[in-house]
Design a protein around this motif. Structure first.
Motif, PDB file in Angstrom:
ATOM      1  N   ARG A  48       0.688  -1.269  -0.111  1.00 31.79           N
ATOM      2  CA  ARG A  48       0.078  -0.096   0.022  1.00 31.79           C
ATOM      3  C   ARG A  48       0.731   1.230   0.046  1.00 31.79           C
ATOM      4  O   ARG A  48       0.349   2.223  -0.600  1.00 31.79           O
ATOM      5  N   ARG A  49       1.861   1.290   0.765  1.00 32.26           N
ATOM      6  CA  ARG A  49       2.689   2.350   0.843  1.00 32.26           C
ATOM      7  C   ARG A  49       3.372   2.801  -0.464  1.00 32.26           C
ATOM      8  O   ARG A  49       3.368   4.046  -1.038  1.00 32.26           O
ATOM      9  N   ARG A  50       3.939   1.871  -1.458  1.00 33.02           N
ATOM     10  CA  ARG A  50       4.308   2.045  -2.513  1.00 33.02           C
ATOM     11  C   ARG A  50       3.134   2.438  -3.454  1.00 33.02           C
ATOM     12  O   ARG A  50       3.676   3.286  -4.304  1.00 33.02           O
ATOM     13  N   LEU A  51       2.185   1.665  -3.485  1.00 32.26           N
ATOM     14  CA  LEU A  51       0.974   2.282  -4.398  1.00 32.26           C
ATOM     15  C   LEU A  51       0.593   3.997  -4.123  1.00 32.26           C
ATOM     16  O   LEU A  51       0.346   4.355  -5.078  1.00 32.26           O
ATOM     17  N   ALA A  52       0.595   4.111  -3.028  1.00 31.84           N
ATOM     18  CA  ALA A  52       0.157   5.318  -2.652  1.00 31.84           C
ATOM     19  C   ALA A  52       0.949   6.566  -3.256  1.00 31.84           C
ATOM     20  O   ALA A  52       0.333   7.352  -3.716  1.00 31.84           O
ATOM     21  N   ALA A  53       2.336   6.235  -3.411  1.00 35.23           N
ATOM     22  CA  ALA A  53       3.191   7.211  -4.512  1.00 35.23           C
ATOM     23  C   ALA A  53       3.119   6.942  -5.881  1.00 35.23           C
ATOM     24  O   ALA A  53       4.072   7.490  -6.408  1.00 35.23           O
ATOM     25  N   GLU A  54       2.529   5.741  -6.283  1.00 34.52           N
ATOM     26  CA  GLU A  54       2.982   5.366  -7.569  1.00 34.52           C
ATOM     27  C   GLU A  54       2.370   6.414  -8.553  1.00 34.52           C
ATOM     28  O   GLU A  54       1.210   6.911  -8.543  1.00 34.52           O
ATOM     29  N   THR A  55       3.039   6.442  -9.843  1.00 33.55           N
ATOM     30  CA  THR A  55       2.791   7.371 -10.732  1.00 33.55           C
ATOM     31  C   THR A  55       2.881   6.542 -12.131  1.00 33.55           C
ATOM     32  O   THR A  55       2.269   7.126 -12.963  1.00 33.55           O
ATOM     33  N   ARG A  56       3.273   5.329 -12.198  1.00 35.08           N
ATOM     34  CA  ARG A  56       3.225   4.231 -13.342  1.00 35.08           C
ATOM     35  C   ARG A  56       2.068   3.449 -13.302  1.00 35.08           C
ATOM     36  O   ARG A  56       1.948   2.788 -12.669  1.00 35.08           O
ATOM     37  N   ILE A  57       1.333   3.718 -14.586  1.00 41.23           N
ATOM     38  CA  ILE A  57       0.303   2.700 -14.819  1.00 41.23           C
ATOM     39  C   ILE A  57       0.520   1.311 -15.129  1.00 41.23           C
ATOM     40  O   ILE A  57      -0.180   0.362 -15.063  1.00 41.23           O
ATOM     41  N   GLY A  58       1.732   1.002 -15.404  1.00 41.17           N
ATOM     42  CA  GLY A  58       2.292  -0.165 -15.942  1.00 41.17           C
ATOM     43  C   GLY A  58       2.818  -0.984 -14.794  1.00 41.17           C
ATOM     44  O   GLY A  58       3.275  -2.194 -14.961  1.00 41.17           O
ATOM     45  N   ALA A  59       2.993  -0.034 -13.653  1.00 41.42           N
ATOM     46  CA  ALA A  59       3.366  -1.039 -12.323  1.00 41.42           C
ATOM     47  C   ALA A  59       2.740  -2.148 -11.868  1.00 41.42           C
ATOM     48  O   ALA A  59       1.698  -1.953 -11.795  1.00 41.42           O
ATOM     49  N   GLU A  60       3.185  -3.212 -11.505  1.00 41.47           N
ATOM     50  CA  GLU A  60       2.505  -4.403 -11.125  1.00 41.47           C
ATOM     51  C   GLU A  60       2.372  -4.689  -9.715  1.00 41.47           C
ATOM     52  O   GLU A  60       3.333  -4.327  -8.927  1.00 41.47           O
ATOM     53  N   TYR A  61       1.137  -5.296  -9.099  1.00 45.14           N
ATOM     54  CA  TYR A  61       1.116  -5.181  -7.757  1.00 45.14           C
ATOM     55  C   TYR A  61       0.267  -6.501  -7.475  1.00 45.14           C
ATOM     56  O   TYR A  61      -0.433  -7.081  -8.498  1.00 45.14           O
ATOM     57  N   ASP A  62       0.129  -7.075  -6.451  1.00 42.78           N
ATOM     58  CA  ASP A  62      -0.874  -7.952  -5.929  1.00 42.78           C
ATOM     59  C   ASP A  62      -2.146  -7.671  -5.532  1.00 42.78           C
ATOM     60  O   ASP A  62      -2.241  -6.690  -4.560  1.00 42.78           O
ATOM     61  N   TRP A  63      -3.254  -8.187  -5.800  1.00 37.86           N
ATOM     62  CA  TRP A  63      -4.697  -7.480  -5.982  1.00 37.86           C
ATOM     63  C   TRP A  63      -5.568  -8.407  -5.282  1.00 37.86           C
ATOM     64  O   TRP A  63      -5.540  -9.564  -5.550  1.00 37.86           O
ATOM     65  N   ALA A  64      -6.414  -7.912  -4.456  1.00 40.78           N
ATOM     66  CA  ALA A  64      -7.596  -8.682  -3.958  1.00 40.78           C
ATOM     67  C   ALA A  64      -8.771  -8.490  -4.860  1.00 40.78           C
ATOM     68  O   ALA A  64      -9.283  -7.505  -5.417  1.00 40.78           O
ATOM     69  N   CYS A  65      -9.376  -9.629  -5.496  1.00 43.32           N
ATOM     70  CA  CYS A  65     -10.530  -9.582  -6.455  1.00 43.32           C
ATOM     71  C   CYS A  65     -11.811  -8.981  -5.650  1.00 43.32           C
ATOM     72  O   CYS A  65     -12.086  -9.661  -4.316  1.00 43.32           O
ATOM     73  N   VAL A  66     -12.493  -7.969  -6.297  1.00 45.60           N
ATOM     74  CA  VAL A  66     -13.617  -7.529  -5.669  1.00 45.60           C
ATOM     75  C   VAL A  66     -14.789  -8.421  -5.600  1.00 45.60           C
ATOM     76  O   VAL A  66     -15.419  -8.154  -4.787  1.00 45.60           O
ATOM     77  N   ARG A  67     -14.730  -9.567  -6.324  1.00 42.66           N
ATOM     78  CA  ARG A  67     -15.920 -10.421  -5.951  1.00 42.66           C
ATOM     79  C   ARG A  67     -15.371 -11.725  -5.175  1.00 42.66           C
ATOM     80  O   ARG A  67     -16.109 -12.654  -5.010  1.00 42.66           O
ATOM     81  N   GLY A  68     -14.393 -11.821  -4.498  1.00 46.67           N
ATOM     82  CA  GLY A  68     -13.926 -12.513  -3.601  1.00 46.67           C
ATOM     83  C   GLY A  68     -13.227 -13.751  -3.849  1.00 46.67           C
ATOM     84  O   GLY A  68     -12.933 -14.767  -3.446  1.00 46.67           O
ATOM     85  N   HIS A  69     -12.691 -13.628  -5.462  1.00 49.19           N
ATOM     86  CA  HIS A  69     -11.950 -14.724  -5.723  1.00 49.19           C
ATOM     87  C   HIS A  69     -10.580 -14.647  -5.314  1.00 49.19           C
ATOM     88  O   HIS A  69     -10.133 -13.882  -4.517  1.00 49.19           O
ATOM     89  N   ASP A  70      -9.637 -15.422  -6.097  1.00 50.34           N
ATOM     90  CA  ASP A  70      -8.322 -15.564  -5.643  1.00 50.34           C
ATOM     91  C   ASP A  70      -7.628 -14.127  -5.843  1.00 50.34           C
ATOM     92  O   ASP A  70      -7.881 -13.540  -6.800  1.00 50.34           O
TER      93      ASP A  70
END
Length: 250
Positions: A48-70
């Motif tokens: 979260r801390r890194r994403l809060a300052a992120e400016t690159r739309i191509g940067a990759e992160y790990d996300w939680a699915c909004v529908r509760g999937h993996d």
């Protein structure tokens, strides 16, 4: 590089170039009607801390699915404009989703600002044809900004025609460049599911699409032209059925 939104390099760093525009992430967040807070709520806590300052739309992160999937790995642009995790992508291509494509529906809590100009357009059109007030979105076959739906300014649901008002705004940049490309993609998504689009282009914007109305402002003549185009698209009989009839004097 320091952006006008406050993201980027520290303003006190030597050699920093200051830009007045927002960073790419903030621009895409705004374009897709999201917030950075929503992204922070979905990303892995350790990132979260890194994403809060992120400016690159191509940067990759790990996300939680909004529908509760993996949890899944994706770039910022994929999260904001894509289908979601692997299970979400499979569901979007399912026969059930295809059957719903083209259906108008009411999207409750839709966060879309309506300008005074758009309100005037709605009033003028409402004096000429009956407008459907119980639908503000349309299901699509493709993903558009991360959702399988679009939100036109005005829907004439009975005719399956969407009406959009475009204006460059105070900045003079709205509905130009990347945003114009987004408008074209939105129109294509609607046409794929049997809808047509009328675009009213104010502020000197050039025509966009086969049914465009360039104008300097919203006037009764513009509303009359919309009705004329509705007739050209769906025929006189279909439009006549929606005409607002004057009340007979008693």
């Amino acid at each position: 590089m320091r952006f006008g939104c406050g993201h980027g390099a520290d303003a006190d760093d030597a050699g920093v170039v200051a830009l007045r525009r927002a960073c790419p992430v903030c621009m895409l967040v705004h374009e897709t009607q999201r917030s950075r807070g929503e992204l922070l709520g979905r990303v892995a806590p350790a990132q979260r801390r890194r994403l809060a300052a992120e400016t690159r739309i191509g940067a990759e992160y790990d996300w939680a699915c909004v529908r509760g999937h993996d949890r899944y790995r994706a770039s910022v642009v994929e999260v904001l404009t894509g289908t979601g995790c692997a299970k979400c992508r499979a569901n979007a291509a399912s026969p059930g989703a295809a059957r719903e494509a083209g259906m108008p529906f009411m999207k409750h809590g839709l966060r879309v600002g309506t300008s005074m100009t758009e309100q005037r357009l709605r009033v003028l059109l409402g004096e000429r044809i009956r407008l459907h007030h119980r639908a503000n979105a349309v299901r699509t076959a493709r993903m558009f900004h991360g959702r399988q739906e679009v939100w036109p300014d005005i829907l004439v649901a009975e005719l399956r025609v969407a009406i959009e008002y475009d204006d460059p705004g105070r900045s003079g940049r709205a509905h130009r460049g990347v945003k114009e490309g987004s408008d074209v993609e939105k129109d294509e998504a609607l046409r794929e599911v049997g809808w047509e689009v009328i675009r009213i282009r104010g502020g000197g914007l050039p025509p966009l699409g086969p049914y465009s109305i360039p104008c300097r402002g919203i006037t009764p003549a513009v509303a009359d032209e919309v009705v004329r185009l509705l007739r050209a698209i769906r025929g006189d009989a279909a439009v006549d059925a929606l005409l607002v009839r004057p009340v007979a004097a008693s």
